[in-house]
Design a protein around this motif. Structure first.
Motif, mmCIF file in Angstrom:
data_model
loop_
_atom_site.group_PDB
_atom_site.id
_atom_site.type_symbol
_atom_site.label_atom_id
_atom_site.label_comp_id
_atom_site.label_asym_id
_atom_site.label_seq_id
_atom_site.Cartn_x
_atom_site.Cartn_y
_atom_site.Cartn_z
ATOM 1 N N ARG A 190 0.830 -1.206 0.000
ATOM 2 C CA ARG A 190 0.000 0.000 0.000
ATOM 3 C C ARG A 190 0.865 1.256 0.000
ATOM 4 N NH1 ARG A 190 -4.100 2.630 4.539
ATOM 5 N NH2 ARG A 190 -5.264 3.923 3.050
ATOM 6 N N GLN A 191 1.910 1.258 0.825
ATOM 7 C CA GLN A 191 2.790 2.432 0.875
ATOM 8 C C GLN A 191 3.461 2.669 -0.474
ATOM 9 O OE1 GLN A 191 5.342 1.343 4.130
ATOM 10 N NE2 GLN A 191 3.875 1.947 5.714
ATOM 11 N N THR A 192 3.886 1.586 -1.129
ATOM 12 C CA THR A 192 4.525 1.718 -2.438
ATOM 13 C C THR A 192 3.549 2.284 -3.462
ATOM 14 O OG1 THR A 192 5.994 -0.140 -1.976
ATOM 15 C CG2 THR A 192 5.697 0.459 -4.287
ATOM 16 N N LEU A 193 2.331 1.755 -3.473
ATOM 17 C CA LEU A 193 1.330 2.209 -4.437
ATOM 18 C C LEU A 193 0.910 3.648 -4.158
ATOM 19 C CD1 LEU A 193 -0.708 -1.105 -4.559
ATOM 20 C CD2 LEU A 193 0.466 -0.060 -6.511
ATOM 21 N N GLN A 194 0.802 4.010 -2.884
ATOM 22 C CA GLN A 194 0.477 5.398 -2.553
ATOM 23 C C GLN A 194 1.553 6.345 -3.068
ATOM 24 O OE1 GLN A 194 -0.048 4.911 1.715
ATOM 25 N NE2 GLN A 194 -2.236 5.390 1.536
ATOM 26 N N SER A 195 2.802 5.929 -2.957
ATOM 27 C CA SER A 195 3.904 6.759 -3.455
ATOM 28 C C SER A 195 3.879 6.858 -4.972
ATOM 29 C CB SER A 195 5.239 6.169 -2.984
ATOM 30 O OG SER A 195 6.326 6.895 -3.508
ATOM 31 N N MET A 196 3.636 5.723 -5.634
ATOM 32 C CA MET A 196 3.626 5.698 -7.098
ATOM 33 C C MET A 196 2.521 6.573 -7.683
ATOM 34 S SD MET A 196 4.277 1.629 -7.754
ATOM 35 C CE MET A 196 3.922 1.762 -9.497
ATOM 36 N N PHE A 197 1.349 6.580 -7.028
ATOM 37 C CA PHE A 197 0.192 7.275 -7.589
ATOM 38 C C PHE A 197 -0.138 8.570 -6.848
ATOM 39 C CE2 PHE A 197 -0.246 2.944 -9.081
ATOM 40 C CZ PHE A 197 -0.649 3.123 -10.396
ATOM 41 N N ALA A 198 0.821 9.094 -6.112
ATOM 42 C CA ALA A 198 0.574 10.290 -5.308
ATOM 43 C C ALA A 198 0.163 11.490 -6.152
ATOM 44 C CB ALA A 198 1.816 10.625 -4.486
ATOM 45 N N GLN A 199 0.657 11.566 -7.381
ATOM 46 C CA GLN A 199 0.365 12.723 -8.225
ATOM 47 C C GLN A 199 -0.892 12.540 -9.069
ATOM 48 O OE1 GLN A 199 2.213 15.420 -7.673
ATOM 49 N NE2 GLN A 199 3.283 14.132 -6.175
ATOM 50 N N VAL A 200 -1.557 11.408 -8.934
ATOM 51 C CA VAL A 200 -2.787 11.157 -9.692
ATOM 52 C C VAL A 200 -3.958 11.581 -8.817
ATOM 53 C CG1 VAL A 200 -4.176 9.430 -10.890
ATOM 54 C CG2 VAL A 200 -1.678 9.238 -10.871
ATOM 55 N N SER A 201 -4.593 12.687 -9.170
ATOM 56 C CA SER A 201 -5.571 13.310 -8.281
ATOM 57 C C SER A 201 -6.823 12.475 -8.088
ATOM 58 C CB SER A 201 -5.960 14.690 -8.828
ATOM 59 O OG SER A 201 -6.523 14.570 -10.131
ATOM 60 N N ASN A 202 -7.202 11.689 -9.071
ATOM 61 C CA ASN A 202 -8.457 10.932 -8.956
ATOM 62 C C ASN A 202 -8.220 9.458 -8.662
ATOM 63 O OD1 ASN A 202 -7.418 10.255 -11.476
ATOM 64 N ND2 ASN A 202 -9.442 9.912 -12.375
ATOM 65 N N CYS A 203 -7.129 9.175 -7.946
ATOM 66 C CA CYS A 203 -6.784 7.792 -7.628
ATOM 67 C C CYS A 203 -6.904 7.550 -6.129
ATOM 68 C CB CYS A 203 -5.355 7.471 -8.078
ATOM 69 S SG CYS A 203 -4.819 5.800 -7.659
ATOM 70 N N ALA A 204 -7.603 6.471 -5.769
ATOM 71 C CA ALA A 204 -7.750 6.099 -4.360
ATOM 72 C C ALA A 204 -7.020 4.786 -4.122
ATOM 73 C CB ALA A 204 -9.223 5.954 -4.011
ATOM 74 N N VAL A 205 -5.976 4.825 -3.285
ATOM 75 C CA VAL A 205 -5.264 3.616 -2.879
ATOM 76 C C VAL A 205 -5.785 3.236 -1.501
ATOM 77 C CG1 VAL A 205 -3.045 2.549 -2.401
ATOM 78 C CG2 VAL A 205 -3.226 4.270 -4.207
ATOM 79 N N HIS A 206 -6.568 2.180 -1.462
ATOM 80 C CA HIS A 206 -7.233 1.774 -0.227
ATOM 81 C C HIS A 206 -6.327 0.902 0.633
ATOM 82 C CE1 HIS A 206 -11.123 3.145 -1.842
ATOM 83 N NE2 HIS A 206 -10.740 2.601 -2.980
ATOM 84 N N ALA A 207 -6.729 0.734 1.862
ATOM 85 C CA ALA A 207 -6.106 -0.289 2.703
ATOM 86 C C ALA A 207 -6.569 -1.653 2.206
ATOM 87 C CB ALA A 207 -6.508 -0.089 4.157
ATOM 88 N N SER A 208 -5.795 -2.674 2.507
ATOM 89 C CA SER A 208 -6.223 -4.027 2.167
ATOM 90 C C SER A 208 -7.499 -4.371 2.926
ATOM 91 C CB SER A 208 -5.129 -5.031 2.547
ATOM 92 O OG SER A 208 -3.934 -4.758 1.858
ATOM 93 N N LEU A 209 -8.203 -5.376 2.432
ATOM 94 C CA LEU A 209 -9.364 -5.850 3.168
ATOM 95 C C LEU A 209 -8.906 -6.381 4.525
ATOM 96 C CD1 LEU A 209 -11.300 -7.776 0.367
ATOM 97 C CD2 LEU A 209 -11.726 -5.468 1.220
#
Length: 276
Positions: A39-58
């Protein structure tokens, strides 16, 4: 990457956002600790994408066990703007799958449904298929070991799914109704390619792509010019093990030569580290 997360592009969601849910991987004790890091990696990768939601795992509870995109397929029209989501799960009523196979299904239907809701996917374009217990017993731990797809083409083994015929028919009818394009579905019979051969060669873990530049020799690479004549445009990228098995290689050549699919050529690549 197949186990990293499930991703839904913004064009498919009712809230117009791209949604990413990292897999919790709780079926494998040695991998369950990866979820937060992913999750931390994906949040960093997509931080500049304004309409992207990186959720917590189930939540890390057995009824919500989730293995990510390895059990998820996206079908779409040629433009890529109209998507259909297919989730594959392994559990059934009670625990008869474990009793009959000796293997614990790694993806639950409850997890698939939770992700579909979280990602605000259109219910009419979201489908749930159950893995066949015989496939699980043969070593099919993820759907991508027994099925693969690209755009409007869907290929799977005849024993990939169980009690899913109505859902497959709904998928076929809905895809054609919404996109105006026929969903091409190749069902591989067991006498053509056994479950054991499918798992051993990793054929269904192949990738299907449409090259940006179509080569005039694509038909020849597939074993004849007929593929170009019938408008075939997709290329199959297979593990080297498929080429090394004479039976599997010959079957792939017959598949590509068949008039009812869009495959034009096959390329074999060395995936020994993954296979091992």
């Amino acid at each position: 990457a197949a186990n990293a997360a499930t991703v839904s592009p913004a064009v498919d969601t009712t809230d117009g956002r791209m949604h990413i849910t990292p897999a919790n991987l709780i079926s494998s004790w040695h991998r369950a600790t990866e979820a937060q890091e992913r999750r931390q990696t994906l949040q960093s990768m997509f931080a500049q994408v304004s309409n992207c939601a990186v959720h917590a795992s189930l939540p890390a509870v057995l009824p919500l066990r989730d293995e990510g995109a390895a059990n998820h397929m996206r079908l779409c029209d040629a433009s890529g703007q109209i998507g259909f989501h297919v989730f594959v799960y392994g559990d059934g009523a009670g625990d008869e799958t474990f009793r009959s196979t000796g293997f614990f299904p790694r993806q639950s239907r409850a997890a698939c449904e939770a992700i579909a809701r979280r990602h605000t996917l259109h219910p009419a374009r979201t489908f749930f298929l159950r893995q066949h217990p015989q496939a699980i017993a043969a070593g099919v731990f993820h759907n991508d070991v027994i099925a693969t797809s690209h755009q409007h083409y869907f290929i799977h083994h005849e024993r990939a799914f169980i009690d899913s015929q109505a859902e497959l028919e709904r998928l076929t009818d809905s895809f054609h109704s919404v996109t105006g394009t026929k969903l091409l579905r190749t069902v591989v019979a067991d006498d053509e390619l056994s479950l054991e051969e499918a798992v051993g060669s990793y054929f269904f873990n192949s990738q299907i792509v449409v090259p940006q530049l179509q080569s005039s020799t694509a038909g020849a690479a597939a074993g004849g010019a007929s593929s170009a004549d019938r408008g075939a445009c997709m290329v199959l990228i297979c593990p080297r093990q498929c080429e090394q098995s004479e039976h599997v290689r010959q079957w792939i050549e017959r598949l590509i030569a068949a008039p009812d699919n869009p495959l034009a050529a096959v390329h074999y690549v060395d995936l020994q580290q993954s296979m091992a």
